[in-house]
Design an enzyme around this catalytic site. Structure first.
Site, short mmCIF file in Angstrom:
data_model
loop_
_atom_site.label_atom_id
_atom_site.label_comp_id
_atom_site.label_asym_id
_atom_site.label_seq_id
_atom_site.Cartn_x
_atom_site.Cartn_y
_atom_site.Cartn_z
N HIS A 1 -2.12 10.71 5.73
CA HIS A 1 -3.14 9.67 5.87
C HIS A 1 -2.70 8.56 6.83
O HIS A 1 -3.53 8.05 7.60
CB HIS A 1 -3.60 9.16 4.49
CG HIS A 1 -3.06 7.87 4.01
ND1 HIS A 1 -1.86 7.75 3.35
CD2 HIS A 1 -3.58 6.61 4.06
CE1 HIS A 1 -1.65 6.49 3.02
NE2 HIS A 1 -2.68 5.77 3.44
N LEU B 1 0.85 -1.18 0.00
CA LEU B 1 0.00 0.00 0.00
C LEU B 1 0.89 1.24 0.00
O LEU B 1 2.11 1.14 0.13
CB LEU B 1 -0.92 -0.01 1.22
CG LEU B 1 -1.87 -1.21 1.32
CD1 LEU B 1 -2.64 -1.17 2.63
CD2 LEU B 1 -2.82 -1.24 0.14
N SER B 2 0.28 2.40 -0.14
CA SER B 2 1.07 3.64 -0.13
C SER B 2 1.95 3.70 1.12
O SER B 2 3.13 4.03 1.05
CB SER B 2 0.16 4.87 -0.18
OG SER B 2 -0.57 4.91 -1.37
N GLU B 3 1.35 3.37 2.29
CA GLU B 3 2.10 3.31 3.54
C GLU B 3 1.57 2.21 4.44
O GLU B 3 0.38 1.85 4.37
CB GLU B 3 2.05 4.64 4.31
CG GLU B 3 2.95 5.74 3.75
CD GLU B 3 2.20 6.65 2.79
OE1 GLU B 3 2.87 7.40 2.07
OE2 GLU B 3 0.97 6.58 2.76
N THR B 4 2.46 1.70 5.28
CA THR B 4 2.13 0.78 6.37
C THR B 4 2.75 1.37 7.63
O THR B 4 3.89 1.84 7.60
CB THR B 4 2.69 -0.61 6.09
OG1 THR B 4 2.06 -1.16 4.93
CG2 THR B 4 2.46 -1.54 7.27
#
Length: 280
Positions: free
Chosen positions: A76, A46-49
């Site tokens: 986010h 994903l974009s970030e974890t």
């Protein structure tokens, strides 16, 4: 073998559940080393974890990883992680310790709002014509005052002359690396401020992944940087904007920007979508 619990959330979501920017949050990252955190972020892709850790000076400490590297701050992940911290510890007000500093976050129901750190800015070094070429735009599409801005993470903030210009932006992979932040990363946030009574902004955020240029569905750090941009070009002016992002990648998102007396707040809706466990 140890079991780790995680949750999947959508941040800056609209009414439909499958909108906004996806995020994975590990409820307890204790015992995970840097390499494993990075590998897990690459696994979920994903974009970030994010990984929640104990903190001596805040409600929790948070580490944020993209599939490729760690971030000092991102919007986010901040809001989505705060949502999980509330579920674990209670309270509509939390403080998250990050590499960029301690970020206060508040909730009203499922709408979360963060206060960004005080922004800094610097001039953009190329001409507007050069920037239009890099971003795949037409002559006259770039408006006044492109700036490098950091309210936690430096990015290039680029005002465009119309919504049509925002929608036709197609950054050139062979030229995008000419845009270099202070930490050597190439990121560009293009937007058009409608200047209407509703305070609407349309925006897109671009970043590289190998040889490709990708687009983020909703970028809280860039929205905070937009607040920093307004603070430079319209000093001592309070600003409220509803920022639309993500339509081009079929993840429509809404970010709420408020700049009051110089303080930058970014907010949006957080939806918890799923949860699970992972054994390592």
């Amino acid at each position: 073998m140890q079991t780790y619990r995680y949750r999947i959330l959508n941040v800056f979501a609209r009414d439909a559940r499958l909108t906004g920017n996806p995020l994975c949050v590990f409820e307890d990252g204790s015992g995970l080393d840097d390499a494993t955190m990075q590998a897990l972020a690459r696994q979920f892709n994903l974009s970030e974890t994010t990984f929640i850790l104990p903190s001596a000076k805040a409600t929790a400490r948070v580490r944020i990883f993209t599939p490729s590297y760690e971030l000092p701050f991102a919007g986010h992940p901040t809001l989505g992680t705060a949502h999980v911290v509330r579920a674990l510890k209670g309270g509509d007000t939390v403080a998250l310790e990050m590499k960029a500093g301690v970020i206060p976050v508040n909730a009203q129901g499922d709408r979360w709002t963060l206060q960004a750190v005080e922004p800094s800015s610097r001039a953009f070094e190329l001409t507007r014509a050069e920037l239009e070429e890099i971003l795949g735009l037409q002559s006259g599409d770039v408006a006044e005052w492109p700036l490098w801005v950091s309210a936690g993470k430096e990015q290039l903030v680029v005002p465009l002359s119309s919504v049509a210009a925002v929608r036709r932006a197609r950054p050139r992979p062979d030229a995008f690396s000419r845009l270099k932040s202070v930490d050597g990363q190439s990121m560009a946030y293009v937007f058009h401020d409608a200047g209407d009574a509703a305070g609407t902004v349309e925006a897109r955020f671009f970043f590289p992944n190998g040889p490709a240029i990708l687009e983020d569905p909703a970028t809280g750090s860039a929205c905070a940087n937009l607040g920093g941009w307004f603070s430079v070009v319209r000093p001592r002016t309070d600003i409220r904007r509803s920022v639309s992002q993500g339509e081009a990648v079929h993840r429509p998102s809404t970010l709420l920007l408020d700049v009051t007396h110089g303080a930058i707040h970014v907010g949006g809706r957080v939806i918890e979508l799923a949860h699970g466990t992972l054994d390592l």
